[in-house]
Motif scaffolding. Structure first.
Motif, short mmCIF file in Angstrom:
data_model
loop_
_atom_site.label_atom_id
_atom_site.label_comp_id
_atom_site.label_asym_id
_atom_site.label_seq_id
_atom_site.Cartn_x
_atom_site.Cartn_y
_atom_site.Cartn_z
N MET A 132 0.92 -0.71 0.20
CA MET A 132 -0.11 0.09 0.02
C MET A 132 0.82 1.77 0.03
O MET A 132 1.76 1.04 0.17
N SER A 133 0.03 2.31 -0.80
CA SER A 133 1.07 3.54 -0.16
C SER A 133 -0.34 4.52 -0.53
O SER A 133 -1.46 4.80 -0.36
N PHE A 134 0.45 5.79 0.19
CA PHE A 134 -0.83 7.17 0.27
C PHE A 134 0.31 8.32 -0.28
O PHE A 134 1.37 8.31 -0.36
N GLY A 135 -0.02 8.93 -0.95
CA GLY A 135 0.27 10.41 -1.16
C GLY A 135 -0.61 11.81 -0.58
O GLY A 135 -1.84 11.52 0.07
N PHE A 136 0.63 12.55 0.02
CA PHE A 136 0.18 13.67 0.79
C PHE A 136 1.55 15.25 0.96
O PHE A 136 2.11 14.65 -0.26
N TYR A 137 1.35 16.15 1.71
CA TYR A 137 2.13 17.03 1.71
C TYR A 137 1.76 17.33 3.04
O TYR A 137 1.18 16.86 4.07
N VAL A 138 3.10 17.23 3.18
CA VAL A 138 4.18 17.23 4.87
C VAL A 138 3.31 19.23 4.21
O VAL A 138 4.02 19.90 4.64
N LEU A 139 2.90 18.82 6.27
CA LEU A 139 3.03 20.34 7.53
C LEU A 139 3.34 21.06 7.55
O LEU A 139 3.35 22.02 8.28
N LYS A 140 3.99 19.56 8.21
CA LYS A 140 4.99 19.91 9.53
C LYS A 140 5.99 18.85 9.80
O LYS A 140 5.45 17.45 9.41
N ASP A 141 7.29 18.56 10.12
CA ASP A 141 8.16 17.96 9.83
C ASP A 141 9.43 18.12 10.80
O ASP A 141 9.08 19.61 10.61
N GLN A 142 9.80 17.68 11.54
CA GLN A 142 11.34 18.11 12.41
C GLN A 142 12.39 16.86 12.14
O GLN A 142 12.50 15.99 11.76
N TRP A 143 13.60 17.63 11.57
CA TRP A 143 14.95 17.14 11.54
C TRP A 143 15.14 17.20 13.03
O TRP A 143 15.34 18.17 13.60
N SER A 144 15.89 15.78 12.69
CA SER A 144 17.32 15.44 13.69
C SER A 144 18.51 14.87 12.81
O SER A 144 18.51 14.56 12.03
N THR A 145 19.72 15.13 14.29
CA THR A 145 20.77 14.49 13.52
C THR A 145 20.98 13.61 14.88
O THR A 145 20.87 12.86 15.72
N GLU A 146 21.64 11.96 14.25
CA GLU A 146 21.43 11.16 15.19
C GLU A 146 22.94 10.15 14.75
O GLU A 146 23.22 10.53 13.46
N THR A 147 23.68 9.59 15.62
CA THR A 147 25.22 8.57 15.80
C THR A 147 24.75 7.71 15.17
O THR A 147 24.12 6.96 16.49
N ILE A 148 24.59 6.49 14.31
CA ILE A 148 24.81 5.39 14.69
C ILE A 148 25.76 4.45 14.09
O ILE A 148 26.59 4.78 13.49
N ASP A 149 25.80 3.49 14.28
CA ASP A 149 26.54 2.13 14.14
C ASP A 149 26.61 1.78 12.71
O ASP A 149 25.80 0.97 12.53
N THR A 150 28.47 1.50 12.18
CA THR A 150 28.15 1.25 10.91
C THR A 150 29.21 0.36 10.50
O THR A 150 30.30 -0.23 11.47
N SER A 151 29.46 -0.54 9.65
CA SER A 151 30.96 -1.05 9.60
C SER A 151 32.14 -1.04 9.50
O SER A 151 32.70 -1.32 9.58
N GLU A 152 31.45 0.23 9.32
CA GLU A 152 33.64 1.18 9.22
C GLU A 152 32.62 2.32 10.53
O GLU A 152 33.62 3.26 10.30
N GLY A 153 32.59 1.60 11.35
CA GLY A 153 32.56 2.82 12.57
C GLY A 153 31.44 3.39 12.83
O GLY A 153 30.55 3.76 12.49
N PRO A 154 31.26 4.38 14.15
CA PRO A 154 30.03 5.64 13.98
C PRO A 154 29.96 6.86 12.90
O PRO A 154 30.75 6.93 12.24
N ALA A 155 28.79 6.89 12.45
CA ALA A 155 28.29 7.93 11.57
C ALA A 155 27.36 8.91 11.52
O ALA A 155 26.29 7.64 12.31
N GLU A 156 27.63 9.21 11.27
CA GLU A 156 25.96 10.93 11.66
C GLU A 156 25.22 10.52 10.46
O GLU A 156 25.67 10.31 9.46
N VAL A 157 23.32 10.28 10.80
CA VAL A 157 22.96 10.82 9.70
C VAL A 157 20.89 11.57 10.13
O VAL A 157 21.45 11.45 11.72
N GLU A 158 20.95 11.48 9.36
CA GLU A 158 19.53 12.93 9.65
C GLU A 158 18.52 11.95 9.16
O GLU A 158 18.17 11.05 8.45
N VAL A 159 17.45 12.71 10.72
CA VAL A 159 15.69 11.75 10.58
C VAL A 159 15.03 12.34 10.27
O VAL A 159 15.32 13.60 10.79
#
Length: 410
Positions: A132-159
């Motif tokens: 299933m899928s849905f079509g939408f307009y974003v009215l409000k969103d929130q961006w943050s940065t997190e650190t995750i573990d990868t095979s090459e060590g810690p990496a920053e990603v945006e959420v």
């Protein structure tokens, strides 16, 4: 962490069959009539949009994101996002949408009188419908940065956490999400348009330069964060003849005033429905816009382009109905906008006449200067061959039009 409230382009997200819990089941106490049930969205389920370690991000939908839109909207249930295949609708009493703890469940009647409903049921049962899928307009969103573990060590990603949406439709879909890289790029670009953060775009463009083309960001020094004044200046630059885009078309009977009446006084909707806006006018006022040519439903949703309105509009550009007083450069831009819709419908657009020319005389036949001016704003004329234009830019420009994003640079 930053929260934005703004409406931009329509986005789509999909759930695979295993997550969407799609079933065709007879309703108890309803004479054995079958219904479609499934989830169009799940809350707090993190999805990778593009490559989060390079040019993408992670995304999740917050509980309550659909609360307001379900109270105010009138969503439809479609097959593969195609408005021709309408299965049910909230206002018709045939579609039920209501948030629960898990996400957005869909419960739809299945009218056997619709031939494609039989196809839908068969495709769900034999596994051809994958989710299933849905079509939408974003009215409000929130961006943050997190650190995750990868095979090459810690990496920053945006959420990206989506807090509120305007729901347009839900769909049963044949293909899983993002089967090709271009679709992933378009999804990332759509979110970046919504975000309005130049630095975020530049970080990703190091890995995917196509994003600069797609978002009209080639060359020049730009501010890291676009504040209200910068956004206002950018909006002013974008006024006049509105950018060419490709949408569905219809040759149904056309009533311009009726469609204008249903159009909301919001810049995003007004720009989508018209081909010209007064650079000195109020961007949220209908009086600032001309050449409406898109159908608008009673809920204010902008739909297909009217081939009748596009043909009539070109006639006005050529002097019929008293002609137009918009500047000549804008006249060229409006022509290309309307002609593109006709081209998408398989209709050859009438030629644009030179100012003061005799009937039958066209600008394109008599003036090479006009063709040069027509290409100056970075969009394609209705029919032309650009042998000197980079193929990648053309491809990204077409993708921008397809997804309703800002046009790419030439």
């Amino acid at each position: 962490m930053r929260t934005l409230t703004r409406t931009t382009t329509e986005e789509r997200r999909r759930l695979p069959l295993s997550t969407a819990d799609v079933v065709i089941r007879a309703a108890e106490g309803d004479g054995g009539i079958e219904r479609f049930r499934g989830y169009a969205a799940k809350f707090n389920s993190r999805t990778a949009i593009g490559n989060p370690l390079r040019w993408g991000f992670y995304e999740e939908i917050a509980p309550g994101a659909f609360t307001k839109t379900l109270q105010e909207g009138d969503a439809r249930f479609l097959v593969d996002h195609d408005s021709y295949y309408v299965v049910s609708r909230v206002s018709a009493g045939t579609l039920s949408l209501a948030e629960d703890a898990a996400g957005l469940p869909v419960d739809s009647e299945l009218d056997p009188a619709l031939s494609y409903v039989g196809d839908l049921k068969a495709n769900v049962r034999n596994g051809n419908i994958t989710g299933m899928s849905f079509g939408f307009y974003v009215l409000k969103d929130q961006w943050s940065t997190e650190t995750i573990d990868t095979s090459e060590g810690p990496a920053e990603v945006e959420v990206r956490r989506i807090l509120e949406v305007r729901l347009i439709e839900v769909s049963a879909v044949t293909f899983p999400a993002y089967e090709d890289t271009e679709a992933e790029l378009a999804s990332v670009a759509s979110a970046l348009v919504q975000r309005g953060d130049q630095a975020a775009i530049e970080r990703r463009a190091r890995w995917r330069p196509e994003l600069r083309d797609l978002l009209q960001l080639v060359g020049g020094e730009r501010p890291t964060e676009a504040g209200p004044a910068a956004r206002q200046a950018a909006a002013a630059e974008a006024r006049g003849g509105l950018a060419v885009h490709s949408t569905d078309t219809s040759d149904a009977s056309w009533d311009g005033p009726a469609n204008s009446k249903d159009l909301p006084g919001e810049e995003s909707a007004l720009r989508m429905a018209h081909a010209w806006v007064d650079p000195d006018g109020d961007a949220n006022a209908k009086a600032s816009y001309r050449f409406i040519h898109h159908f608008v439903d009673m809920d204010g949703n902008v739909g297909a382009a009217s081939t009748v309105a596009c043909t009539t509009g070109i006639g006005v550009l050529n002097g019929s109905r008293g002609g137009t007083t918009i500047p000549e450069d804008d006249r060229q831009a409006v022509y290309k906008h309307l002609a593109r819709h006709l081209k998408d419908a398989g209709i050859k657009a009438p030629e644009l006449k030179a100012v003061g020319s005799e009937p039958g005389e066209s600008t394109r036949e008599t003036s090479t200067t006009t063709e040069t001016a027509a290409a100056a704003d970075g969009t394609e004329p209705a029919e032309t061959t650009r042998t000197d234009c980079d193929a990648r830019v053309l491809r990204m420009r077409a993708l921008a039009a397809r997804y309703g994003l800002p046009k790419a640079c030439a």
